[in-house]
Write an enzyme that holds these catalytic residues in place. Structure first.
Site, mmCIF file in Angstrom:
data_model
loop_
_atom_site.group_PDB
_atom_site.id
_atom_site.type_symbol
_atom_site.label_atom_id
_atom_site.label_comp_id
_atom_site.label_asym_id
_atom_site.label_seq_id
_atom_site.Cartn_x
_atom_site.Cartn_y
_atom_site.Cartn_z
ATOM 1 N N SER A 145 0.843 -1.181 0.000
ATOM 2 C CA SER A 145 0.000 0.000 0.000
ATOM 3 C C SER A 145 0.890 1.246 0.000
ATOM 4 C CB SER A 145 -0.950 -0.032 1.204
ATOM 5 O OG SER A 145 -1.976 0.922 1.065
ATOM 6 N N GLU A 231 -1.506 -3.460 -8.053
ATOM 7 C CA GLU A 231 -2.720 -3.701 -7.254
ATOM 8 C C GLU A 231 -3.219 -2.357 -6.752
ATOM 9 O OE1 GLU A 231 -3.271 -3.448 -3.669
ATOM 10 O OE2 GLU A 231 -1.377 -2.378 -3.441
ATOM 11 N N HIS A 301 -4.398 -5.562 -1.417
ATOM 12 C CA HIS A 301 -5.373 -5.353 -0.361
ATOM 13 C C HIS A 301 -6.427 -6.467 -0.381
ATOM 14 C CE1 HIS A 301 -3.585 -1.362 -0.780
ATOM 15 N NE2 HIS A 301 -3.998 -1.115 0.438
#
Length: 327
Positions: A145, A231, A301
């Site tokens: 992230s 992602e 995630h």
């Protein structure tokens, strides 16, 4: 990507690669990578010391880090959790200079074998902008992230050891991380084949939103010949379309050896009748590059979020839909 999305998932952990791949790293740095690549750090062993850091958003003070500490202890690793990781300054865990100091302390301490990034949210790029620089010594780190900014910067600096992954989740997910930490091989990741062909190259794994905001900076690694894995979370298909169009216009995608996508998630009301679906956008923006394309890898995630090391040589099989670490 929602700033608080990762914080709902818990904490992330530290990673390491086996000694069998040490020799392959030096040949992978190019372009923005440093002309001299540090030797990879040694695999973790019983007695290894890890340190937690939080360069991003503050963590709920009720967060219990005991499970992570215990997971490390089972492997014989000692996890240090300084009080600073639970700090708060507005929506950060501390002021920029304080977060820089914590990262510098962890990286500069020769007795610390790995850095575990807790939480995420937003703040990694601000730490870079505020002056954090990696010492010329590789160290095992893991996060995802928002931490993607630091992982990309680490590899761009020619320092092996950056691992995209998550220390929480199921025992199966954790075992993959432990296997990497212990120098053992791990199983290929399986996704959905979209465009056939086989590509071999070093891995670059990142959150799309975070990496997009590093384009044009010194912290974005050269992508020529790499297998790129993307992602994201909380981004509507039209925003993913906009970011991938930016990558195309910046000339970053045509130089790839192969491309794969992990998990992309969004709110249902982000798509209106007649809109493109996320799958359609990913296939349309990435499928015409003429290189192998695999979607739906168990990365990013959500769960499972299987660990992948940046810079490690890998093979992407677009026909079988598999991503295999080599060496």
């Amino acid at each position: 990507m929602s700033r608080r999305a990762l914080l709902r998932l818990g904490c992330v952990g530290a990673g390491v690669l086996g000694s069998s791949v040490f020799g392959s790293f030096a040949a992978l740095a190019a372009g923005r990578q440093s002309t001299s690549v540090s030797a990879p750090p040694s695999p973790l062993r019983r007695g290894s010391r890890l340190r937690a850091v939080n360069p991003g958003t503050w963590i709920d003070p009720e967060t219990d880090l005991t499970p992570l500490i215990q997971r490390c202890a089972v492997e014989g690793w000692h996890l240090e959790v300084p009080p600073s990781v639970m700090g708060q300054w507005r929506y950060f865990s501390g002021q920029d200079h304080e977060r820089v100091a914590e990262l510098e302390a962890a990286w500069s301490d020769p007795s610390v074998d790995g850095v575990i990034t807790l939480a995420g949210g937003w703040g990694g790029a601000r730490v870079l902008e505020a002056g954090f620089r990696f010492p010329r010594r590789a160290k095992w780190t893991l996060g995802f992230s928002d931490t993607s900014a630091l992982l990309l910067a680490q590899w761009a600096a020619g320092l092996p050891g950056a691992i995209h992954g998550f220390s929480g989740g199921s025992d199966l997910q954790w075992q993959r991380t432990v296997d990497l930490l212990s120098g053992r091989s791990v199983a290929p990741l399986i996704g959905r084949s979209v465009r056939s062909g086989v590509a071999t190259g070093p891995l670059v794994v990142t959150n799309l939103t975070v990496a997009t905001h590093l384009i044009g900076t010194a912290w974005m690694p050269n992508l020529k010949g790499v297998i790129l894995v993307l992602e994201d979370v909380g981004e509507a298909p039209y925003r993913v379309d906009r970011m991938l169009t930016h990558w195309r216009m910046a000339g970053l995608l045509p130089s790839l050896a192969g491309v794969a996508c992990g998990r992309f998630s969004w709110a249902k009301d982000d798509i209106l009748p007649g809109d493109f679906s996320m799958e359609e956008i990913l296939e349309e923006r990435l499928g015409e590059l003429g290189i192998p394309l695999v979607l739906d890898l168990p990365v990013g995630h959500g769960r499972p979020n299987m660990a992948l090391p940046l810079g490690r040589m890998a093979r992407l099989d677009g026909t079988r839909g598999s991503l295999t670490l080599l060496g």
